[in-house]
Design a protein around this motif. Structure first.
Motif, PDB file in Angstrom:
ATOM      1  N   PHE A   3       0.871  -1.205  -0.022  1.00  0.00           N
ATOM      2  CA  PHE A   3       0.130  -0.016   0.217  1.00  0.00           C
ATOM      3  C   PHE A   3       0.898   1.094   0.197  1.00  0.00           C
ATOM      4  O   PHE A   3       1.776   1.385   1.044  1.00  0.00           O
ATOM      5  N   VAL A   4       0.836   2.042  -1.072  1.00  0.00           N
ATOM      6  CA  VAL A   4       1.827   3.078  -1.141  1.00  0.00           C
ATOM      7  C   VAL A   4       1.066   4.397  -0.798  1.00  0.00           C
ATOM      8  O   VAL A   4       0.164   4.910  -1.281  1.00  0.00           O
ATOM      9  N   GLY A   5       1.892   5.090   0.105  1.00  0.00           N
ATOM     10  CA  GLY A   5       1.330   6.309   0.717  1.00  0.00           C
ATOM     11  C   GLY A   5       1.307   7.516  -0.257  1.00  0.00           C
ATOM     12  O   GLY A   5       0.403   8.611  -0.323  1.00  0.00           O
ATOM     13  N   GLN A   6       2.175   7.629  -1.273  1.00  0.00           N
ATOM     14  CA  GLN A   6       2.090   8.575  -2.306  1.00  0.00           C
ATOM     15  C   GLN A   6       0.880   8.870  -3.064  1.00  0.00           C
ATOM     16  O   GLN A   6       0.400   9.721  -3.474  1.00  0.00           O
ATOM     17  N   ASP A   7       0.343   7.852  -3.681  1.00  0.00           N
ATOM     18  CA  ASP A   7      -0.858   7.771  -4.282  1.00  0.00           C
ATOM     19  C   ASP A   7      -2.126   7.210  -3.779  1.00  0.00           C
ATOM     20  O   ASP A   7      -3.023   6.767  -4.363  1.00  0.00           O
ATOM     21  N   TRP A   8      -1.975   6.531  -2.468  1.00  0.00           N
ATOM     22  CA  TRP A   8      -2.928   5.750  -1.823  1.00  0.00           C
ATOM     23  C   TRP A   8      -3.585   4.465  -2.540  1.00  0.00           C
ATOM     24  O   TRP A   8      -4.535   4.309  -2.789  1.00  0.00           O
ATOM     25  N   SER A   9      -2.446   3.755  -3.382  1.00  0.00           N
ATOM     26  CA  SER A   9      -2.678   2.540  -4.173  1.00  0.00           C
ATOM     27  C   SER A   9      -2.265   1.465  -3.382  1.00  0.00           C
ATOM     28  O   SER A   9      -1.350   1.514  -2.735  1.00  0.00           O
ATOM     29  N   LEU A  10      -2.927   0.176  -3.764  1.00  0.00           N
ATOM     30  CA  LEU A  10      -2.513  -1.159  -3.329  1.00  0.00           C
ATOM     31  C   LEU A  10      -2.002  -2.048  -4.652  1.00  0.00           C
ATOM     32  O   LEU A  10      -2.615  -1.677  -5.564  1.00  0.00           O
ATOM     33  N   ARG A  11      -1.069  -2.712  -4.473  1.00  0.00           N
ATOM     34  CA  ARG A  11      -0.457  -3.238  -5.435  1.00  0.00           C
ATOM     35  C   ARG A  11       0.049  -4.879  -4.779  1.00  0.00           C
ATOM     36  O   ARG A  11       0.681  -5.089  -4.060  1.00  0.00           O
ATOM     37  N   PHE A  12      -0.663  -5.824  -5.571  1.00  0.00           N
ATOM     38  CA  PHE A  12      -0.343  -7.262  -4.971  1.00  0.00           C
ATOM     39  C   PHE A  12      -0.343  -8.310  -6.287  1.00  0.00           C
ATOM     40  O   PHE A  12      -1.060  -7.927  -7.311  1.00  0.00           O
TER      41      PHE A  12
END
Length: 186
Positions: A147-156
């Motif tokens: 979960f990336v704070g820069q763009d509030w996205s989740l990747r998995f």
């Protein structure tokens, strides 16, 4: 004369750009609870050299990602083989709910939340010619999610590494990859 004017203009623009750059980047702080929410995701399902893309939605809450419509077409194709019967089986099965468990850890250096997946097997009853094929799909989480704070996205991503039908493993079987490279909160 025109070349000198153009060169001066380019140099002035470059100087303005350099002066306006802000080197004081402040990362957006994240917390483990920030992972919770409803997501719209780019979903890529691939097996061997073939793959499909679509948009899917899921919810993340309390260390569980819940899919209301987990993609099972490739699984059914591995079990059924006949394309017409695959479509019939998928229509009879409807939407498949799947809950993917994870643990999370805050990574302050990268401004992310790291997710380690603990997938449960997916149990399906696949209708074929009036009978039900009891199917167990062994899923694995080989990579961490983020979960990336820069763009509030989740990747998995997760994989189906083995399929058992009525107690016997399908062989040969090529793994099915479920990648979610970019998931945005709704």
């Amino acid at each position: 004369m025109k070349k000198i004017t153009v060169l001066k203009t380019v140099l002035i623009m470059l100087a303005i750009m350099l002066v306006s750059c802000n080197d004081n980047y402040e990362p957006t702080p994240v917390a483990i609870k920030d992972v919770n929410g409803n997501y719209k995701a780019k979903q890529i399902v691939s097996q061997g050299n073939t793959g499909t893309e679509r948009i899917n939605e899921f919810t993340a809450k309390d260390s569980v990602i819940t899919f209301k419509d987990f993609p099972v077409k490739e699984i059914v194709q591995a079990v059924v083989k006949n394309p017409v019967k695959v479509e019939t089986a998928l229509a009879e099965m409807g939407k498949i709910e799947y809950k993917l468990n994870y643990t999370s850890k805050l990574n302050l250096n990268n401004n992310t939340v790291e997710l380690t997946f603990l997938p449960k097997s997916l149990n399906l009853k696949i209708p074929v010619d009036g009978t039900m094929k009891n199917t167990v799909v062994i899923l694995a989480g080989k990579q961490k999610g983020y979960f990336v704070g820069q763009d509030w996205s989740l990747r998995f991503g997760v994989i189906a590494e083995k399929i058992m039908v009525d107690g016997a493993a399908i062989s040969p079987f090529e793994i099915i990859k479920y990648d979610f490279p970019y998931c945005l909160k709704n």
